[in-house]
Design a protein around this motif. Structure first.
Motif, PDB file in Angstrom:
ATOM      1  N   SER A   1      -2.198  18.027  14.860  1.00 52.52           N
ATOM      2  CA  SER A   1      -2.754  19.222  14.228  1.00 52.52           C
ATOM      3  C   SER A   1      -2.670  19.178  12.713  1.00 52.52           C
ATOM      4  CB  SER A   1      -2.030  20.476  14.738  1.00 52.52           C
ATOM      5  OG  SER A   1      -0.642  20.391  14.461  1.00 52.52           O
ATOM      6  N   MET A   2      -1.816  18.306  12.168  1.00 48.74           N
ATOM      7  CA  MET A   2      -1.657  18.205  10.714  1.00 48.74           C
ATOM      8  C   MET A   2      -1.595  16.730  10.314  1.00 48.74           C
ATOM      9  SD  MET A   2       1.111  21.286  10.080  1.00 48.74           S
ATOM     10  CE  MET A   2       0.937  21.288   8.312  1.00 48.74           C
ATOM     11  N   PRO A   3      -2.711  16.032  10.353  1.00 53.11           N
ATOM     12  CA  PRO A   3      -2.709  14.590  10.053  1.00 53.11           C
ATOM     13  C   PRO A   3      -2.294  14.272   8.624  1.00 53.11           C
ATOM     14  CG  PRO A   3      -4.954  15.433  10.208  1.00 53.11           C
ATOM     15  CD  PRO A   3      -4.060  16.514  10.711  1.00 53.11           C
ATOM     16  N   GLU A   4      -2.411  15.270   7.729  1.00 55.95           N
ATOM     17  CA  GLU A   4      -2.048  15.033   6.333  1.00 55.95           C
ATOM     18  C   GLU A   4      -0.539  14.856   6.145  1.00 55.95           C
ATOM     19  OE1 GLU A   4      -2.545  19.532   6.916  1.00 55.95           O
ATOM     20  OE2 GLU A   4      -3.498  17.674   7.578  1.00 55.95           O
ATOM     21  N   THR A   5       0.242  15.049   7.201  1.00 56.56           N
ATOM     22  CA  THR A   5       1.688  14.871   7.070  1.00 56.56           C
ATOM     23  C   THR A   5       2.062  13.421   6.738  1.00 56.56           C
ATOM     24  OG1 THR A   5       1.791  14.707   9.489  1.00 56.56           O
ATOM     25  CG2 THR A   5       2.402  16.821   8.479  1.00 56.56           C
ATOM     26  N   THR A   6       1.176  12.474   7.036  1.00 57.55           N
ATOM     27  CA  THR A   6       1.463  11.099   6.610  1.00 57.55           C
ATOM     28  C   THR A   6       1.455  11.019   5.081  1.00 57.55           C
ATOM     29  OG1 THR A   6      -0.889  10.539   6.887  1.00 57.55           O
ATOM     30  CG2 THR A   6       0.604   9.960   8.684  1.00 57.55           C
ATOM     31  N   THR A   7       0.493  11.690   4.452  1.00 55.05           N
ATOM     32  CA  THR A   7       0.432  11.707   2.989  1.00 55.05           C
ATOM     33  C   THR A   7       1.687  12.344   2.412  1.00 55.05           C
ATOM     34  OG1 THR A   7      -1.984  11.825   3.028  1.00 55.05           O
ATOM     35  CG2 THR A   7      -0.883  12.511   0.997  1.00 55.05           C
TER      36      THR A   7
END
Length: 212
Positions: A126-132
């Motif tokens: 749900s929050m793919p930007e957590t890798t960034t």
């Protein structure tokens, strides 16, 4: 196994570390030993990451031609930034030293593998930007590890990301996050240079909780 107990003296030192961690733009040209750079990388990789994905990718930029290309990228990007300002704001902006690339002995580009196989997608649906965000935490961890050793780090953010990726021959699915200048600072300081130059000041309101 019990958690380590950190004594008050350590906590006081930690507070000082947070205060003395600065964005450095004035460097001595003395290079760091490779063993010290390796230690900084090791400690940066102790940062937390979503699903233990470790999405950060640290690239040492040592080739003179690549460094020169990145510097030209900065010059063009900075000129565009200056063109977008006017009046007193433009004059003040023009006086700021915004890059330590010419003096810093080490240049490190930081990327994020936005969809690494490691971690198997845990926590990213749900929050793919957590890798960034995880990769940014690794940058901050490296920054603190450097500051604790009297080493300065400067984040050059006035760059064209696509051009930087091309210059460094980076795989397409790596996201460009930061270009770091690393070395011993000429003049260590406990306050941000932008604050000392009157560009901006800290806002006490940011140190208060927002309650809902």
């Amino acid at each position: 196994m019990t958690s380590p107990a950190f004594p008050p003296a350590f906590l006081a030192d930690l507070d000082r570390l947070f205060i003395w961690r600065r964005d450095v733009r004035h460097f001595r040209t003395t290079p760091l030993p490779d063993s010290v750079l390796d230690t900084l990388l090791h400690e940066a990789c102790l940062a937390p990451s979503v699903g233990l994905s470790e999405p950060w990718r640290f690239v040492r930029v040592d080739t003179p031609a690549r460094r020169a290309a990145i510097r030209q990228n900065f010059i063009r990007s900075n000129a565009r930034e200056l063109d977008g300002r006017s009046g007193e704001d433009a004059q003040r902006y023009a006086t700021l030293k915004l890059s330590g690339m010419d003096e810093a002995p080490h240049h490190i580009a930081v990327f994020c593998d936005t969809n690494p196989a490691q971690g198997r997608g845990l926590g990213r649906a749900s929050m793919p930007e957590t890798t960034t965000w995880s990769a940014v935490m690794a940058i901050h961890t490296l920054w603190l590890a450097a500051a604790a050793r009297g080493i300065g780090v400067g984040w050059v953010s006035i760059l064209d990301p696509a051009e930087a990726c091309s210059t460094l021959s980076i795989t397409p699915h790596w996201q460009f996050l930061a270009y770091l200048c690393v070395g011993y600072p000429q003049e260590p300081a406990s306050t941000p240079e932008l604050e000392r130059r009157g560009w901006e000041s800290r806002n006490p309101a940011r140190r208060r909780w927002i309650n809902r």
